[in-house]
Design an enzyme around this catalytic site. Structure first.
Site, PDB file in Angstrom:
ATOM      1  CE  LYS A 276     -17.809  20.042  10.897  1.00 27.92           C
ATOM      2  NZ  LYS A 276     -16.335  20.520  10.388  1.00 27.92           N
TER       3      LYS A 276
ATOM      4  CB  SER B 299      -0.956  -0.102   1.200  1.00 26.19           C
ATOM      5  OG  SER B 299      -2.126   0.784   0.760  1.00 26.19           O
TER       6      SER B 299
END
Length: 331
Positions: free
Chosen positions: A208, A156
């Site tokens: 949010k 990765s």
């Protein structure tokens, strides 16, 4: 009474002696600290930007040639932040690597970096920063080379950073790949209902409060975050395709490979051990022998006295950390 009086006098004498010894110890420690601080002050007096032009001592590591090569380790999870100890702290591993690459970049005698990778990856931005720093090292001198040597794991974000390499050599038992992005969190709505816990959130907008662990997962939030993950994966896959000359992204779906598979699919260039990597690097530079150095930075007095031998401090706030996007192999 006289016997008791003599015992009291003895203890008073012992106490005074102990205080004198302790005072002497503090005095010696203070003098040593002043000596180290004096040396640091002298170094700080140089007219240069310390973060822009980091200075290190060099340890002659390997070889006897004249062409200098810096060996730099990329080991562990690629994540910013310093590990606190009972006294002092360990340095930020990402900053340390970036500084070493920067030191090599400014040293015109350094003709190559031997990047030793053993990492499952980590945070997206630090992985990209290391990749970009290695590219800048090569851009400073078109004859420079970066060879990546994989010890055990190059997955990765570790593989992302390795894409700046001109040649990737892996040990026979190494694991390579995991080109992908991951984001994970926990949802505890069911547990909260059983325990009578609920979330009270005051937010400025409906997006949010995404992934609130005590609220039902909103499919629209998942879609928004999936778009971000896909965009990060597009960048990762495009860099791998360009660096490794791959025609498509068929294999860039997060899977890992052993070295035989990685070599077959052109994800690495060779298989060998550290000595083989040095020989290959000399070949790439057109030299018979190299002088491999590693960087070393002397610690301050208090750091050397306390930090190296004291236990780490547990981070009890880990569970409170928000989810983040990661180039990380998490089997």
């Amino acid at each position: 009474m006289s016997n008791n009086g003599s015992k009291v006098g003895c203890w008073i004498a012992i106490s005074i002696l102990a205080l004198l010894l302790f005072g002497s110890f503090l005095t010696n420690v203070g003098l040593m600290a002043a000596m180290f601080a004096g040396g640091s002050s002298a170094a700080a007096g140089h007219d240069y930007a310390e973060d822009q032009y980091p200075l290190y001592d060099e340890v002659w590591s390997y070889g006897s040639g004249e062409t200098k090569v810096a060996r730099i380790a990329l080991s562990g999870v690629i994540m910013r932040g310093r590990q606190e100890r009972l006294f002092g702290h360990e340095p930020d591993m990402v900053q340390q690597i970036l500084y070493e690459i920067r030191a090599a970049t400014w040293d015109e005698d350094i003709k190559a970096i031997l990047l030793e990778v053993d990492s499952p990856g980590g945070a997206v931005t630090p992985s990209d920063e290391i990749y970009a720093a290695l590219k800048r090292f090569k851009a400073a001198d078109e004859e420079r080379v970066v060879l990546v040597f994989v010890r055990d794991l190059c997955a990765s974000g570790g593989y992302y950073a390795s894409m700046a390499g001109d040649y990737i050599m892996a040990e026979p038992t190494a694991i390579v790949g995991s080109v992908g992005v991951i984001m994970q969190t926990l949802n505890m709505q069911g547990l909260g209902e059983k325990l009578g816990l609920s979330s009270v959130t005051i937010a400025s907008g409906e997006n949010k409060d995404m992934l609130n662990p005590f609220e039902e997962v909103d499919p629209e939030h998942i879609e928004l975050l999936q778009d971000l993950v896909d965009s990060m994966q597009d960048r990762f896959a495009a860099i791998v395709q360009a660096s490794r000359g791959l025609e498509n992204r068929e294999l860039l779906d997060g899977r890992v490979f052993n070295v035989e598979q990685a070599l077959e699919h052109n994800l690495i260039d060779g298989v060998g051990y550290w000595d083989d990597a040095v020989v290959k690097l000399a070949e790439l530079l057109g030299k018979e022998d190299l002088k491999v150095i590693r960087y070393y930075q002397q610690m301050g007095f208090w750091d050397s006295l306390f930090a190296s031998k004291t236990p780490t401090v547990p981070n009890f706030s880990m569970s409170a950390e928000p989810p983040r996007f990661l180039y990380l192999w998490k089997p």
